[in-house]
Design a protein around this motif. Structure first.
Motif, PDB file in Angstrom:
ATOM      1  N   LEU A 175     -12.065 -11.294  -2.034  1.00 33.27           N
ATOM      2  CA  LEU A 175     -12.031  -9.852  -2.319  1.00 33.27           C
ATOM      3  C   LEU A 175     -11.206  -9.120  -1.270  1.00 33.27           C
ATOM      4  N   LEU A 176     -11.393  -9.486  -0.005  1.00 33.38           N
ATOM      5  CA  LEU A 176     -10.625  -8.842   1.070  1.00 33.38           C
ATOM      6  C   LEU A 176      -9.130  -9.132   0.941  1.00 33.38           C
ATOM      7  N   ASN A 177      -8.794 -10.279   0.369  1.00 37.74           N
ATOM      8  CA  ASN A 177      -7.386 -10.658   0.206  1.00 37.74           C
ATOM      9  C   ASN A 177      -6.755 -10.092  -1.054  1.00 37.74           C
ATOM     10  N   ASP A 178      -7.567  -9.503  -1.937  1.00 37.72           N
ATOM     11  CA  ASP A 178      -7.071  -8.986  -3.220  1.00 37.72           C
ATOM     12  C   ASP A 178      -6.320  -7.670  -2.984  1.00 37.72           C
ATOM     13  N   SER A 179      -4.999  -7.744  -2.924  1.00 37.79           N
ATOM     14  CA  SER A 179      -4.182  -6.557  -2.623  1.00 37.79           C
ATOM     15  C   SER A 179      -4.226  -5.522  -3.734  1.00 37.79           C
ATOM     16  N   SER A 180      -4.313  -5.962  -4.985  1.00 34.18           N
ATOM     17  CA  SER A 180      -4.320  -5.005  -6.102  1.00 34.18           C
ATOM     18  C   SER A 180      -5.578  -4.144  -6.090  1.00 34.18           C
ATOM     19  N   LYS A 181      -6.726  -4.775  -5.819  1.00 34.44           N
ATOM     20  CA  LYS A 181      -7.970  -3.997  -5.747  1.00 34.44           C
ATOM     21  C   LYS A 181      -7.965  -3.069  -4.539  1.00 34.44           C
ATOM     22  N   TRP A 191     -11.874  -2.714   5.027  1.00 36.78           N
ATOM     23  CA  TRP A 191     -10.952  -3.434   4.141  1.00 36.78           C
ATOM     24  C   TRP A 191      -9.514  -3.250   4.625  1.00 36.78           C
ATOM     25  N   ALA A 192      -9.172  -2.027   5.042  1.00 40.57           N
ATOM     26  CA  ALA A 192      -7.825  -1.751   5.545  1.00 40.57           C
ATOM     27  C   ALA A 192      -7.555  -2.535   6.828  1.00 40.57           C
ATOM     28  N   ASN A 193      -8.571  -2.654   7.690  1.00 35.16           N
ATOM     29  CA  ASN A 193      -8.415  -3.433   8.920  1.00 35.16           C
ATOM     30  C   ASN A 193      -8.113  -4.896   8.608  1.00 35.16           C
ATOM     31  N   TYR A 194      -8.771  -5.446   7.586  1.00 41.21           N
ATOM     32  CA  TYR A 194      -8.515  -6.847   7.209  1.00 41.21           C
ATOM     33  C   TYR A 194      -7.093  -6.997   6.678  1.00 41.21           C
ATOM     34  N   GLN A 195      -6.698  -6.055   5.787  1.00 39.93           N
ATOM     35  CA  GLN A 195      -5.364  -6.141   5.195  1.00 39.93           C
ATOM     36  C   GLN A 195      -4.279  -6.034   6.257  1.00 39.93           C
TER      37      GLN A 195
END
Length: 414
Positions: free
Chosen positions: A225-231, A71-75
């Protein structure tokens, strides 16, 4: 102060070596000492093995948050095609299992303490939906077309590399049957154009298939979901918290493994020393040292990475800004102090206790080193330790550390 510390350390290590190599104040023969050392090494290896196993009993931050890194890699990715790349990574072609991600996340929980984060289980459920048989088929088609493109491009490179030699063959009017090239000079350009058109067509088909894959409801949900920064921030917060507490959990579990062994070794050593069981006393002393070595190492390791390190670094940041090198100065003073206090504590636990002193006085032995001396000796001729102290009541010399004066019976201040 420093002289007293050095004197104490010299006395401690002298006593340590004496206790580690004598039975009832008699030196252990070399064969026996070698056997004891081999046994020590064997036990020490098993102690460290046990410490490693018990330290892994609780899930590590990576095991509790298995989706964090991906998830961090995507962000953090800035690639234009990252949506397709991450969706493609979720699709596993060589298996037909539909719940592989959730099962693999939950598998690490078996026979371990701790749980996988709920955010990662939700993440795994969506990835399992993306990893459907229909999406696998689309991925297989895309991969097949990429393979065709690679073959065509490789063929084009071969044609280009052979063009000069085929042109020379044409000028020399060499028959085609004797040619070493795959294609003649006349057909080379035509074949290259044909291959390039086929490559363009395959790229268009791949683009259509990628668009089809990204339009799938489960893939859209996964990308959202991957784009959801708050989660992701909630996930990151939980991961950082797990990273912060994990060293403390490890030292706690390792202490749970070591402290009972240390307590048993201390009890056996004290009992055998009082009863005069020399060999048992020697072996239990070696065991005690073996159990203390990894405990001290783990304590110092914890001081470097645990809660205390975090607290000290926070204090230094508040007081001195970014001068974090000052932490090294703090530890240069703290760690020797901690080691000194630990040595002092265990010397009192396993050192010259009153029961041992009484036995040594009765046997006309030095109070400190247990060597045989005469009753009239004021100091030990072997270690120089003073054997007596002046009684506060009758002002007569009486034995050190014993509760009552051997002349007037007055209670001595210990």
């Amino acid at each position: 102060m420093i002289r007293n510390i050095l004197r104490f350390l010299n006395s401690f290590f002298s006593s340590f070596l004496n206790r580690s190599s004598t039975i009832n104040n008699e030196p252990v023969n070399r064969v026996s000492l070698i056997v004891i050392i081999l046994v020590d090494i064997f036990i020490l290896v098993n102690v460290f093995t046990g410490l490693y196993d018990i330290s892994r009993w609780h899930l590590s931050p990576l095991e509790s948050y298995p989706c964090h890194q991906e998830w961090a890699n995507y962000q953090g990715s800035t690639a234009s095609n990252k949506n397709y790349e991450f969706a493609n990574q979720a699709i596993i072609i060589n298996t037909s299992q539909q719940q592989q991600y959730r099962q693999s996340y939950l598998y690490v929980q078996e026979n371990h303490l701790g749980q996988v984060a709920e955010e990662c289980l939700i993440y795994a459920d969506i990835k399992d939906q993306v990893n459907s048989s229909e999406n696998k088929q689309i991925t297989i088609e895309i991969n097949g077309k990429y393979a065709d493109i690679y073959k065509l491009e490789d063929f084009n490179r071969t044609i280009k590399s052979q063009y000069d030699s085929s042109l020379l063959e044409k000028i020399a009017q060499q028959p085609q049957t004797k040619s070493i090239n795959q294609i003649t000079a006349e057909k080379a350009k035509q074949q290259l154009e044909q291959n390039q058109k086929q490559i363009s067509k395959l790229n268009q088909q791949i683009s259509i298939l990628k668009t089809e894959l990204l339009a799938k409801p489960e893939v859209i949900e996964f990308i959202n979901l991957l784009n959801d920064s708050s989660k992701f921030k909630d996930l990151e917060s939980g991961y950082d918290r797990a990273n912060f507490w994990y060293p403390s959990i490890q030292i706690g579990l390792q202490s749970l493994f070591l402290l009972p062994l240390i307590a048993i070794a201390v009890l056996i050593n004290n009992y055998s020393s009082r009863k005069g069981f020399g060999l048992v006393s020697l072996i239990s002393w070696h065991l005690l040292v073996i159990f203390l070595i990894p405990l001290l190492l783990k304590i110092f390791e914890f001081l470097q990475i645990g809660i205390i390190f975090k607290f000290i670094s926070d204090v230094i940041q508040v007081l001195f800004g970014e001068l974090l090198f000052l932490i090294s100065y703090v530890y240069i003073f703290i760690i020797p102090l901690v080691g000194f206090l630990i040595i002092k504590f265990f010397q009192k636990v396993t050192g010259n206790q009153k029961g041992k002193i009484i036995t040594r006085v009765q046997k006309f032995q030095c109070i400190r080193c247990a060597k045989k001396i005469r009753s009239q000796d004021l100091h030990c001729p072997y270690c120089g330790f003073e054997q007596h102290v002046t009684c506060e009541n009758c002002q007569t010399a009486t034995y050190k550390f014993l509760p009552y004066c051997n002349h007037c019976g007055y209670r001595q201040v210990s």
